[in-house]
Design a protein around this motif. Sequence first.
Motif, PDB file in Angstrom:
ATOM      1  N   SER A  92     -12.710 -11.127  18.503  1.00  0.00           N
ATOM      2  CA  SER A  92     -13.150  -9.848  19.056  1.00  0.00           C
ATOM      3  C   SER A  92     -14.647  -9.637  18.871  1.00  0.00           C
ATOM      4  O   SER A  92     -15.229  -8.764  19.496  1.00  0.00           O
ATOM      5  CB  SER A  92     -12.376  -8.707  18.413  1.00  0.00           C
ATOM      6  N   VAL A  93     -15.259 -10.443  17.996  1.00  0.00           N
ATOM      7  CA  VAL A  93     -16.707 -10.278  17.819  1.00  0.00           C
ATOM      8  C   VAL A  93     -17.487 -10.993  18.908  1.00  0.00           C
ATOM      9  O   VAL A  93     -18.671 -10.753  19.081  1.00  0.00           O
ATOM     10  CB  VAL A  93     -17.166 -10.819  16.450  1.00  0.00           C
ATOM     11  N   LEU A  94     -16.829 -11.894  19.626  1.00  0.00           N
ATOM     12  CA  LEU A  94     -17.571 -12.734  20.581  1.00  0.00           C
ATOM     13  C   LEU A  94     -18.381 -11.900  21.552  1.00  0.00           C
ATOM     14  O   LEU A  94     -19.527 -12.204  21.846  1.00  0.00           O
ATOM     15  CB  LEU A  94     -16.595 -13.627  21.346  1.00  0.00           C
ATOM     16  N   GLU A  95     -17.761 -10.839  22.049  1.00  0.00           N
ATOM     17  CA  GLU A  95     -18.432 -10.049  23.068  1.00  0.00           C
ATOM     18  C   GLU A  95     -19.762  -9.531  22.542  1.00  0.00           C
ATOM     19  O   GLU A  95     -20.803  -9.676  23.188  1.00  0.00           O
ATOM     20  CB  GLU A  95     -17.539  -8.874  23.469  1.00  0.00           C
ATOM     21  N   HIS A  96     -19.703  -8.973  21.331  1.00  0.00           N
ATOM     22  CA  HIS A  96     -20.924  -8.389  20.781  1.00  0.00           C
ATOM     23  C   HIS A  96     -21.934  -9.477  20.461  1.00  0.00           C
ATOM     24  O   HIS A  96     -23.114  -9.365  20.789  1.00  0.00           O
ATOM     25  CB  HIS A  96     -20.564  -7.593  19.531  1.00  0.00           C
ATOM     26  N   VAL A  97     -21.461 -10.535  19.840  1.00  0.00           N
ATOM     27  CA  VAL A  97     -22.379 -11.553  19.346  1.00  0.00           C
ATOM     28  C   VAL A  97     -23.007 -12.337  20.485  1.00  0.00           C
ATOM     29  O   VAL A  97     -24.182 -12.664  20.462  1.00  0.00           O
ATOM     30  CB  VAL A  97     -21.621 -12.486  18.378  1.00  0.00           C
ATOM     31  N   LEU A  98     -22.233 -12.623  21.508  1.00  0.00           N
ATOM     32  CA  LEU A  98     -22.728 -13.496  22.563  1.00  0.00           C
ATOM     33  C   LEU A  98     -23.364 -12.748  23.721  1.00  0.00           C
ATOM     34  O   LEU A  98     -24.268 -13.251  24.364  1.00  0.00           O
ATOM     35  CB  LEU A  98     -21.587 -14.369  23.091  1.00  0.00           C
ATOM     36  N   LEU A  99     -22.898 -11.550  23.986  1.00  0.00           N
ATOM     37  CA  LEU A  99     -23.367 -10.874  25.192  1.00  0.00           C
ATOM     38  C   LEU A  99     -24.478  -9.883  24.932  1.00  0.00           C
ATOM     39  O   LEU A  99     -25.226  -9.546  25.828  1.00  0.00           O
ATOM     40  CB  LEU A  99     -22.206 -10.146  25.873  1.00  0.00           C
ATOM     41  N   SER A 100     -24.559  -9.406  23.717  1.00  0.00           N
ATOM     42  CA  SER A 100     -25.511  -8.339  23.472  1.00  0.00           C
ATOM     43  C   SER A 100     -26.932  -8.855  23.601  1.00  0.00           C
ATOM     44  O   SER A 100     -27.238  -9.989  23.234  1.00  0.00           O
ATOM     45  CB  SER A 100     -25.269  -7.765  22.086  1.00  0.00           C
ATOM     46  N   ASP A 101     -27.819  -8.020  24.089  1.00  0.00           N
ATOM     47  CA  ASP A 101     -29.232  -8.386  24.184  1.00  0.00           C
ATOM     48  C   ASP A 101     -29.955  -8.093  22.880  1.00  0.00           C
ATOM     49  O   ASP A 101     -31.112  -8.441  22.723  1.00  0.00           O
ATOM     50  CB  ASP A 101     -29.896  -7.586  25.314  1.00  0.00           C
TER      51      ASP A 101
END
Lengths: 833, 501
Positions: free
Chosen positions: A382-391
Amino acid sequence: MAHGDSDMLEDGGHGEGAGDASQRAGASSRAGTGVAALSDAVTVIMPRTPRAPPLPDGGFVPACPGEAIELVRLRRALLESTWSALKARIDHIVRASNGAILGHIADFVGQPLRRGTGSAMCAVPAAVLMAGINSKDNDHVFGDLVARIRAGGHAVATLRAAGHAGIKAVLRDAITQLTRDGAHGADQDGGGDDADGDDDDDDDDGDESMGLATVPSVAAVSTFKTAMAKAPQYSIERLAGWYEHRCAQGKGGNLVLFIPEFEQFDAAVLERLVRICGRRQGSLPFVFMFGMATSTEAIHQALPRSAVALLKMDKFELQHSHDAVDQIVRLIQLDHEPLFRLAGRPLQQLLDNYHLHDFSVVSFVRGVQYALMAHYYGNPLSVLEHVLLSDDGDARALARHLGPEHALRIRALRSFQQQVAQLHAADPERARRLLSDDSALFAHAREQLVRLRAYQRRFRAAVQLAVALVREMQARVAVTRRPLRALVCDAMQANLADSELFRTLRILVGGSHLGRRNLAPQRMRHMVERAYRIVGGGDAASHEPGDESPEADSASPGRDAETREGDDDAAWRRRFRGLLDTAERLLGDDCDAGDAAGDAAGDAVGDATAGDAAELERYALKRGLKRAREELAQARTTRVARELKPKDAAALVGGHGDVRDESGVGAWAAAAADALFGFLRAALRPAAGEPLHEAAYFADAARSLAKVFGAQPRAVVQTALAHHDAYMLCACCPPHAGDADAAAAAIAPTLEDSGILYRLYLECGPLINLFDLHTAFAAVVRGAGPAAPAGGPSDREIQARFVKAVSELQFLGFIKPTGRKTDHVVRLTWGTA
Amino acid sequence: MGPDAPPGDVVPPSVLVSGPASTGKTTVLRHLLAAAAVAPHVCWIRCHETVTPRLLFEAVLNRICGVRPGRDNGFRAVRCDAADLFVDAVRDACGERDAADAAIGVDPCAWFLVLDDVDALLEIGAPTLLPMLMKLAELTRLNLCVVMVTRLSWDSLAPSASAMRPLIVTFPVYSKDKRTHEALAILSRACPPDEPRAMFDMFARVIYDTFSKACRDVGELLYLVERLFPKFIEPAVQGRVLRTQESKLFALFETHMRTALTSLFLRDTASAEWERKLGIGAGALRDPAAAPAAPPAADATEIAGDTERDGQDSRDRNNEVGGADRGNNDEAGDDGDDGDWRLTTAAPVRSAATGDVFELPYYAKFLLIASFLASYNPPRLDRRFFTKQGEGRRARKKAGGDLVQENKKLRQQLLGPKAFPVERMLAIFYSIVDSDLDAGFRVYSAIASLISLRLMLRVSGMDRLDDMRCKCNANYALVHRVAQSVRFDLSKYLFDFVALA
């Protein structure tokens, strides 16, 4: 109340304690507050445990071995930020939906009432709020309402059904609230008076001597020997005096009595209250507000005619919870910016619970909250979105904590494996890299998440278009009665374009291979325009600035996936644009002309008015719907049925299916329909087919929603009794190997007494002889066989333990006494055979 | 004790004023006592308010002493909570007032204690209170008269057979005498000042003739006249019909009257709502600036004052404004997104009488149906209705046939619901719910909420946790509609219907 009950039970044993407690419950709320009684019962069952110290990191632990603590904390932070944002929006939905009607109610309640001594004909205004059956749901709506009325300078007293034993208690409560309300709402010097008003509460029960509360008489009555004291808090005279003072200060305002749970309120008390207020209406401007769960019939059931005649009722319907749930579903599944979504099954489950059991928005939201929590708690991805997509740079920095355990998890995903399998055929080198190189894998994951975001955006657009299409049809014929939440739920589970509804719509709208149409070209054009806007063209605000110009290629490789999806969108946009251009050429700008030219029946009745045309169109659509359904039904039937009736069906279909004009309008309409449904089909694929959807969709593989929100007390009790060892974790009892063995295994004497008795009970018939049971129990406790230890328990002890265990079983509802046979009890569970 | 009698005359110790509702008992008494010079010696008690004897005693003494609890005296009032103290206090207080009056040369005057709605005192659980009050003159040795106003007759009010019989004044129902026709005279007082009296009288007569068969209550009739007249006159105000074309007006009015007949006594559609729907209120009909001339106050049975009508006007205007808002807000309710997401969905169940939405969760609907079946079907026929093999047995059918014969006179629908154990209802519930259900505790919480909604009534006491007995409190019409909404054919399972078919 609940507390009192459990205390009672703990020190008073079962029988009398329970009876006494529930009698008190019965006495205090005569009006059948079954819900309250139920929650009391739950309190009784719950053991009292000391409060555990707060866990570090809010109880978040590594969800897989080797997960970095930073990511654990990140999951928790993400949960908190996501939920608080979501909660704010849900609250806004619930509040905003009722905003308008609350304003009307406040106006109604605040209307100036006639004052002065008066005639008996003056009725008390009563706002009847039709609030639906879940009064808990309405708590904050009612809170808003009360605040709003108070802001208008009126005093409000909220009278709950529970805890009002009689008219005296109700009056006291009402007057205390009204006067206190005015005190902190309007005048400051009322605070002191309020305080001693509360003191008075305690001493007016009449058992203290008169001298205690008596004060020297004031000047006006100094000549009498009568004692003077504070008027009791439940005396309406006191309220009148207070109100007079308030009016003298120029404040006035109405006195609003709010009864949120009308049905549960004691009818006799209410009747008296209505009469009191009705008679006083001349001097004290009372206004009632009733929160109704069922219908106004309940008022007529509760109050006699002479009391109803004192009321002047006006109905206000609060927004139904269905609408709120529709909007919440839309928010979570479509509009929500983070990738988190509920997968089809959990959503279905929550909606089922809502429809089948409680109609409660609160419990629906609670389910969503649980799902969110479970997602961030249990899923390390569930962390992937934040870790990979965030600018955000901080978030990027966290990416270094992604380790082999995450790679392992990603590779274990079914959707990923399918993708790799496909890739293997096309690009084996890349597939191998993904399986062996972690950094390549994470880059790929990022790409997939970008695509997932684009997919969600398109999915939303498609649902929006689908809804628009359905609405367009619903304006004329009843194609479906499915609400939005059900449509969304369907779309989560299977491609909506394959559903019966959309197949019907497809046939109804027509298309190239069907050769007829029922929707006027002008309407079709309208739909295409909408589709064009929804896809992101034209003047409609698009979701992201980058989306506006997909051709302006972004150099960064990370944008790759997005632009690919963007290309996809752009293709659709071009297709719709082209259709629109053609439409402009074919149909012109004039709407009416287009309508007349395009109407299937327009030529036949050239001079038909617009109303007639609409009527004809509606008729054509209705006929079309019938035909479409027949067609679908035929497609479903057996081959025999198909072969028997092809001619009829063809005649039926072909008879009115006129591709009348070769001028291009028909062809255009067919192409437009194809484009619309093509887009729907492409964009509405369920998320289960998307790579890496598991990182964002909560699928509830462990079925925890059902377990958490569907408690099974009986199963729990039975498990606890049959498998003591799992609960006690003591060394003395042999652990159970399995259910089959459990039945055969000898009952260990070290088990808890109730456990032993339950195991014996399982072997009994419908009528249980207590003496036999006692004998068996004694045998087990003493230890079976001749090798019984000499220093075993005495007979008296065994009997006492037996009696205790029997009463425990009775309390748990397994047996009950019977008059049919002496010394026998009836078995209540596991059937009677 | 007429208005002309000297205030010091000896009065009877107790008077009972009785008569049906809205016959002017209170109004006449008020005028009578206000007109005479006795006004300062009257204690008017509304008995509904005095929920304990203490409140009654204190209210009486406060009136005698002229004390009112208020901010200026710190909400203090006379304190008295026992009957013996009360008698003493009344004697002292009245004696002192009389002495004070005598000192300034005022003639002695009788005291009047008026107990309005005295029947409410029966409910406060003090059986000796009423006899004590009736003997108050005797106990205090004052020239005191207790006037009791009630809708009950003396026989139902009398504390005991040996109680002293008060002087009874009975108010009759308004006569229907062609010449005087009191009821009509009262109704015609509601005439708005700028409407022709003759036409209004005709209107009132029509209303009276139509509704008086069902309702003799002048208050209710007056309510109807006030609410319906704006509708009646609406075509004339809009200029479609002249005020002189009465037959045309009545023809247009007929539908409204029919609606009003069905909802007589319900008061569920308030005036405000009617007028909002019309878009024209009583306020628009009359110019509030032209203050209406007060009708002659000679008639003691005046019921509706003009002040009230003015208040009504402002209320109506408020509601009109509210109505306009509503329309705007509905439009504003659409979200700002490009498109409306709302879909037309299945119409909710509405109650027949009131038109209210009546929605229950799916299983709660079945529970309601099950409770209805359990209440209205005899338990011994459960096997026939709810099991697969029950229907096939000849013997049972025969027994059913006998039942029909013997029950023909007493249908359960007419007898009302019977209590049933909850287990029986649950068994029926599980047999009529089509799906394989494992709802567990939720069924029990649904039962609890049905009870709290008063759709089911709990018959057994709260201490019987394990064998709860309930009754269905919903009527056939409601359950029938609920059943229709879940496509359940109620009539197939209802003994009355099956047996009589």
